[in-house]
Design a protein around this motif. Structure first.
Motif, PDB file in Angstrom:
ATOM      1  N   PHE A  14      -3.051  34.087  -2.695  1.00  0.00           N
ATOM      2  CA  PHE A  14      -2.134  35.108  -3.197  1.00  0.00           C
ATOM      3  C   PHE A  14      -0.968  35.334  -2.241  1.00  0.00           C
ATOM      4  CE2 PHE A  14      -0.846  39.596  -3.059  1.00  0.00           C
ATOM      5  CZ  PHE A  14      -0.205  39.670  -4.284  1.00  0.00           C
ATOM      6  N   ALA A  18       2.796  34.379  -3.071  1.00  0.00           N
ATOM      7  CA  ALA A  18       3.721  35.515  -3.179  1.00  0.00           C
ATOM      8  C   ALA A  18       4.837  35.410  -2.148  1.00  0.00           C
ATOM      9  CB  ALA A  18       2.974  36.835  -3.023  1.00  0.00           C
ATOM     10  N   LEU A  22       8.637  35.190  -3.282  1.00  0.00           N
ATOM     11  CA  LEU A  22       9.546  36.263  -2.890  1.00  0.00           C
ATOM     12  C   LEU A  22      10.632  35.811  -1.916  1.00  0.00           C
ATOM     13  CD1 LEU A  22       7.036  39.198  -2.451  1.00  0.00           C
ATOM     14  CD2 LEU A  22       8.848  39.037  -4.166  1.00  0.00           C
ATOM     15  N   LEU A  49       9.192  44.999  -3.938  1.00  0.00           N
ATOM     16  CA  LEU A  49       8.537  44.045  -4.846  1.00  0.00           C
ATOM     17  C   LEU A  49       7.220  43.548  -4.256  1.00  0.00           C
ATOM     18  CD1 LEU A  49      11.565  41.917  -6.103  1.00  0.00           C
ATOM     19  CD2 LEU A  49      10.119  43.423  -7.476  1.00  0.00           C
ATOM     20  N   ALA A  50       7.207  43.286  -2.955  1.00  0.00           N
ATOM     21  CA  ALA A  50       5.981  42.826  -2.300  1.00  0.00           C
ATOM     22  C   ALA A  50       4.904  43.912  -2.345  1.00  0.00           C
ATOM     23  CB  ALA A  50       6.278  42.408  -0.862  1.00  0.00           C
ATOM     24  N   GLY A  52       4.692  46.253  -4.550  1.00  0.00           N
ATOM     25  CA  GLY A  52       4.285  46.330  -5.953  1.00  0.00           C
ATOM     26  C   GLY A  52       3.329  45.223  -6.357  1.00  0.00           C
ATOM     27  N   LEU A  53       3.604  44.007  -5.912  1.00  0.00           N
ATOM     28  CA  LEU A  53       2.695  42.895  -6.199  1.00  0.00           C
ATOM     29  C   LEU A  53       1.330  43.132  -5.571  1.00  0.00           C
ATOM     30  CD1 LEU A  53       4.858  39.673  -5.761  1.00  0.00           C
ATOM     31  CD2 LEU A  53       3.640  40.384  -7.807  1.00  0.00           C
ATOM     32  N   GLY A  54       1.318  43.534  -4.315  1.00  0.00           N
ATOM     33  CA  GLY A  54       0.058  43.824  -3.645  1.00  0.00           C
ATOM     34  C   GLY A  54      -0.691  44.950  -4.330  1.00  0.00           C
ATOM     35  N   ALA A  56      -0.499  45.875  -7.479  1.00  0.00           N
ATOM     36  CA  ALA A  56      -1.030  45.385  -8.755  1.00  0.00           C
ATOM     37  C   ALA A  56      -2.310  44.581  -8.546  1.00  0.00           C
ATOM     38  CB  ALA A  56       0.026  44.539  -9.471  1.00  0.00           C
ATOM     39  N   VAL A  57      -2.326  43.734  -7.540  1.00  0.00           N
ATOM     40  CA  VAL A  57      -3.526  42.950  -7.253  1.00  0.00           C
ATOM     41  C   VAL A  57      -4.666  43.870  -6.834  1.00  0.00           C
ATOM     42  CG1 VAL A  57      -4.506  41.345  -5.561  1.00  0.00           C
ATOM     43  CG2 VAL A  57      -2.422  40.765  -6.753  1.00  0.00           C
ATOM     44  N   LEU A 105       2.662  43.175   1.297  1.00  0.00           N
ATOM     45  CA  LEU A 105       1.664  42.689   0.341  1.00  0.00           C
ATOM     46  C   LEU A 105       0.287  43.279   0.626  1.00  0.00           C
ATOM     47  CD1 LEU A 105       2.814  38.965   0.227  1.00  0.00           C
ATOM     48  CD2 LEU A 105       2.851  40.551  -1.716  1.00  0.00           C
ATOM     49  N   ALA A 109      -1.878  46.075  -1.520  1.00  0.00           N
ATOM     50  CA  ALA A 109      -3.229  45.761  -1.987  1.00  0.00           C
ATOM     51  C   ALA A 109      -4.234  46.813  -1.532  1.00  0.00           C
ATOM     52  CB  ALA A 109      -3.641  44.378  -1.492  1.00  0.00           C
TER      53      ALA A 109
END
Length: 116
Positions: A14, A18, A22, A49-50, A52-54, A56-57, A105, A109
């Protein structure tokens, strides 16, 4: 034990993917945005964005934090080694930029896994 290895592998994959999406080496597509809004705001956007991605995971997958962080650190190390070998950058700034992405990230998370 099997879950720990799976979570470590997931964290590695991941974070490596990512980070590459990114901030791809040699093809930083954020430079066009930075010309319009400035570098500081662009970096804030990429960081958000990072996170947010973390997040979401963390929410969707409910990652086990310690193995995930171990995999994330392995991803950082292997990614930086790959950049050194393939890209051969002239300055070490990539270590800071990808380190910041790693923090965003992982932080996202951790937050997501505690909320989700």
């Amino acid at each position: 034990m099997h879950r720990t290895l799976r979570e470590t592998g997931f964290g590695w994959a991941f974070v490596l993917l990512a980070g590459w999406v990114l901030w791809p080496p040699r093809a930083v597509y954020w430079s066009a945005l930075a010309e319009i809004v400035g570098a500081p705001l662009t970096l804030v956007l990429v960081g958000a964005l990072a996170v947010g991605l973390g997040f979401a995971v963390g929410v969707l997958r409910g990652v086990a934090i310690r193995p995930f962080v171990a995999g994330a650190l392995l991803a950082y190390g292997s990614g930086m080694l790959a950049i050194e070998v393939v890209v051969r950058p002239e300055s070490p700034v990539h270590l800071l930029l990808y380190g910041a992405l790693l923090g965003c990230l992982v932080g996202g998370a951790v937050l997501g896994s505690h909320i989700g």
